[in-house]
Write a protein that holds these residues in place. Structure first.
Motif, PDB file in Angstrom:
ATOM      1  N   ALA A   1      14.652 -69.025  17.414  1.00  0.00           N
ATOM      2  CA  ALA A   1      15.877 -69.820  17.320  1.00  0.00           C
ATOM      3  C   ALA A   1      16.222 -70.132  15.867  1.00  0.00           C
ATOM      4  O   ALA A   1      17.391 -70.340  15.532  1.00  0.00           O
ATOM      5  CB  ALA A   1      15.723 -71.111  18.119  1.00  0.00           C
ATOM      6  N   TYR A   2      15.198 -70.165  14.997  1.00  0.00           N
ATOM      7  CA  TYR A   2      15.436 -70.488  13.585  1.00  0.00           C
ATOM      8  C   TYR A   2      15.704 -69.249  12.727  1.00  0.00           C
ATOM      9  O   TYR A   2      15.932 -69.363  11.524  1.00  0.00           O
ATOM     10  CB  TYR A   2      14.241 -71.275  13.015  1.00  0.00           C
ATOM     11  CG  TYR A   2      14.244 -72.721  13.460  1.00  0.00           C
ATOM     12  CD1 TYR A   2      14.939 -73.690  12.734  1.00  0.00           C
ATOM     13  CD2 TYR A   2      13.581 -73.116  14.613  1.00  0.00           C
ATOM     14  CE1 TYR A   2      14.956 -75.012  13.143  1.00  0.00           C
ATOM     15  CE2 TYR A   2      13.596 -74.437  15.037  1.00  0.00           C
ATOM     16  CZ  TYR A   2      14.288 -75.383  14.295  1.00  0.00           C
ATOM     17  OH  TYR A   2      14.320 -76.689  14.709  1.00  0.00           O
ATOM     18  N   GLN A   3      15.644 -68.056  13.335  1.00  0.00           N
ATOM     19  CA  GLN A   3      15.952 -66.829  12.584  1.00  0.00           C
ATOM     20  C   GLN A   3      17.451 -66.557  12.661  1.00  0.00           C
ATOM     21  O   GLN A   3      18.046 -66.722  13.730  1.00  0.00           O
ATOM     22  CB  GLN A   3      15.184 -65.621  13.167  1.00  0.00           C
ATOM     23  CG  GLN A   3      13.700 -65.844  13.335  1.00  0.00           C
ATOM     24  CD  GLN A   3      13.027 -66.325  12.061  1.00  0.00           C
ATOM     25  OE1 GLN A   3      13.257 -65.766  10.999  1.00  0.00           O
ATOM     26  NE2 GLN A   3      12.227 -67.377  12.166  1.00  0.00           N
ATOM     27  N   PRO A   4      18.058 -66.155  11.555  1.00  0.00           N
ATOM     28  CA  PRO A   4      19.508 -65.908  11.573  1.00  0.00           C
ATOM     29  C   PRO A   4      19.855 -64.586  12.264  1.00  0.00           C
ATOM     30  O   PRO A   4      19.944 -63.550  11.628  1.00  0.00           O
ATOM     31  CB  PRO A   4      19.878 -65.875  10.076  1.00  0.00           C
ATOM     32  CG  PRO A   4      18.616 -65.504   9.381  1.00  0.00           C
ATOM     33  CD  PRO A   4      17.469 -65.962  10.219  1.00  0.00           C
ATOM     34  N   LEU A   5      20.029 -64.627  13.573  1.00  0.00           N
ATOM     35  CA  LEU A   5      20.352 -63.415  14.341  1.00  0.00           C
ATOM     36  C   LEU A   5      21.797 -63.412  14.817  1.00  0.00           C
ATOM     37  O   LEU A   5      22.192 -62.541  15.577  1.00  0.00           O
ATOM     38  CB  LEU A   5      19.413 -63.298  15.552  1.00  0.00           C
ATOM     39  CG  LEU A   5      17.903 -63.377  15.290  1.00  0.00           C
ATOM     40  CD1 LEU A   5      17.137 -63.361  16.602  1.00  0.00           C
ATOM     41  CD2 LEU A   5      17.441 -62.237  14.402  1.00  0.00           C
TER      42      LEU A   5
ATOM     43  N   ARG B   1      20.305 -73.551  15.549  1.00  0.00           N
ATOM     44  CA  ARG B   1      19.140 -73.852  14.702  1.00  0.00           C
ATOM     45  C   ARG B   1      19.073 -72.970  13.462  1.00  0.00           C
ATOM     46  O   ARG B   1      18.495 -73.362  12.451  1.00  0.00           O
ATOM     47  CB  ARG B   1      17.843 -73.679  15.518  1.00  0.00           C
ATOM     48  CG  ARG B   1      17.707 -74.655  16.668  1.00  0.00           C
ATOM     49  CD  ARG B   1      17.522 -76.072  16.186  1.00  0.00           C
ATOM     50  NE  ARG B   1      17.815 -77.044  17.255  1.00  0.00           N
ATOM     51  CZ  ARG B   1      17.857 -78.355  17.071  1.00  0.00           C
ATOM     52  NH1 ARG B   1      17.658 -78.856  15.868  1.00  0.00           N
ATOM     53  NH2 ARG B   1      18.140 -79.163  18.061  1.00  0.00           N
ATOM     54  N   SER B   2      19.631 -71.761  13.555  1.00  0.00           N
ATOM     55  CA  SER B   2      19.503 -70.842  12.416  1.00  0.00           C
ATOM     56  C   SER B   2      20.630 -71.032  11.402  1.00  0.00           C
ATOM     57  O   SER B   2      20.579 -70.490  10.305  1.00  0.00           O
ATOM     58  CB  SER B   2      19.493 -69.399  12.914  1.00  0.00           C
ATOM     59  OG  SER B   2      20.708 -69.111  13.585  1.00  0.00           O
TER      60      SER B   2
ATOM     61  N   ASN C   1      20.983 -64.851  18.726  1.00  0.00           N
ATOM     62  CA  ASN C   1      20.164 -66.048  18.949  1.00  0.00           C
ATOM     63  C   ASN C   1      20.336 -66.546  20.385  1.00  0.00           C
ATOM     64  O   ASN C   1      19.362 -66.876  21.060  1.00  0.00           O
ATOM     65  CB  ASN C   1      20.570 -67.164  17.975  1.00  0.00           C
ATOM     66  CG  ASN C   1      19.891 -67.005  16.621  1.00  0.00           C
ATOM     67  OD1 ASN C   1      20.564 -66.847  15.622  1.00  0.00           O
ATOM     68  ND2 ASN C   1      18.577 -67.037  16.601  1.00  0.00           N
TER      69      ASN C   1
END
Lengths: 214, 91
Positions: B28-32, A212-213, B36
């Motif tokens: 989930a939408y954060q760029p980790l 998702r990211s 993630n």
């Protein structure tokens, strides 16, 4: 305390009957854990081998439906747990109402799953039936969706069984005031229902959240 | 009979599950990067733990029941640990 026929002949007391029910259900759930565990392990192996394809495939799942369905199932678990408390208090009407809500939520989950499957069919994402992906990640996406349909299909069959079990308990809900066996049975059914919820919690994380990211 | 209501524990558990669901979607939408996946599984484990301790009542069940419940997860850990050992340690 208990009526004739409330305890099977091979059991000595209501306490033993309740323990046997609970331990028996947990033993059954252990086999279920390993059934779904095997599927999760294959997911982990392929995810490890090709994380980019799995992220790409995860992005193609319908996260809105998946998230709503997770909330629906978690709420249904709350209803079943509350129904058991109502049964313990001898409150028949709340018990019935909560079981009805849990059953309806289960049916809503299955309905939304059907909508989701239809969408995946029209997106040509069903391996073995209609799968038309191209590009370097097509093979990984195919593996992901094989896992997706196997795991969610198996989960849906379990949920369907759970709904049938809850309907049976709803139909004889009046027994809760005179037969202690009813409550012990309902708690056992509740364990099964919550287990289906636990399985979905992990499937949700594995299916809808990857990629998702990116 | 009309005064019956579910315990506060059940309401709190449900609310906590909804908060964790919102949290896991947001993260989930954060760029980790790789994290993630780790965060998603960690939050899923927390949610499953709440369901098992509160809804499945493992928090107040006798040791025997907990042992039966734990046995399944113990074998699952063996399955995942030995099964994945080969794959995750290979270059």
């Amino acid at each position: 305390m208990s009526e004739p026929g409330d305890i099977a002949a091979h059991l000595s007391s209501p306490k033993q009957r309740d323990e046997v029910l609970e331990l028996g259900m947990w033993t059954f759930l252990s086999t279920e854990i390993l059934l779904f565990g095997g599927l999760v392990m294959t997911y982990m192996v392929y995810h490890h081998a090709d994380p980019v394809s799995f992220a790409e495939a995860g992005r193609q799942t319908r996260i809105v439906i998946g998230t709503i369905n997770t909330a629906v199932l978690l709420t249904s678990s709350f209803c079943v747990a509350a129904a058991i408390q109502a049964g313990q208090a001898g409150a028949v009407r709340p018990l019935k109402g909560l079981l009805v809500v849990a059953i309806v939520l289960g049916l809503i989950f299955l309905g939304l799953k059907g909508v989701e499957y239809a969408g995946e069919y029209s997106d040509h994402l069903v391996p073995g039936v209609d799968f038309a992906q191209s590009g370097p990640h097509a093979q990984g996406i195919r593996l992901f969706f094989i896992f997706y349909f196997l795991a969610t299909g198996l989960h849906a069959i379990h949920l369907l069984c759970g709904i049938v079990v809850l309907i049976v308990f709803l139909r004889c809900a009046r027994q809760v005031v005179r037969r202690p066996r009813y409550l012990a049975g309902l708690r056992t059914a509740g364990l099964y229902w919550h287990f289906i919820d636990v399985v979905w919690i992990f499937l949700y994380a594995l299916i809808y959240l990857p990629g998702r990211s990116g | 009979m009309t005064s019956w209501r579910p315990s506060n524990g059940l309401f709190l558990c449900w609310a906590a599950l909804m908060v964790l669901l919102a949290l896991t979607v947001t993260l989930a939408y954060q760029p980790l990067g790789f994290f993630n996946f780790v965060v998603a599984l960690a939050i899923a484990t927390a949610k499953a733990g709440l369901v098992m301790i509160i809804f499945m009542e493992l928090g107040n069940r006798p040791g025997l029941v907990r042992a039966f419940a734990g046995a399944g997860f113990f074998w699952l850990m063996i399955l995942l640990w030995l099964g994945l050992m080969d794959f995750v340690t290979r270059a």
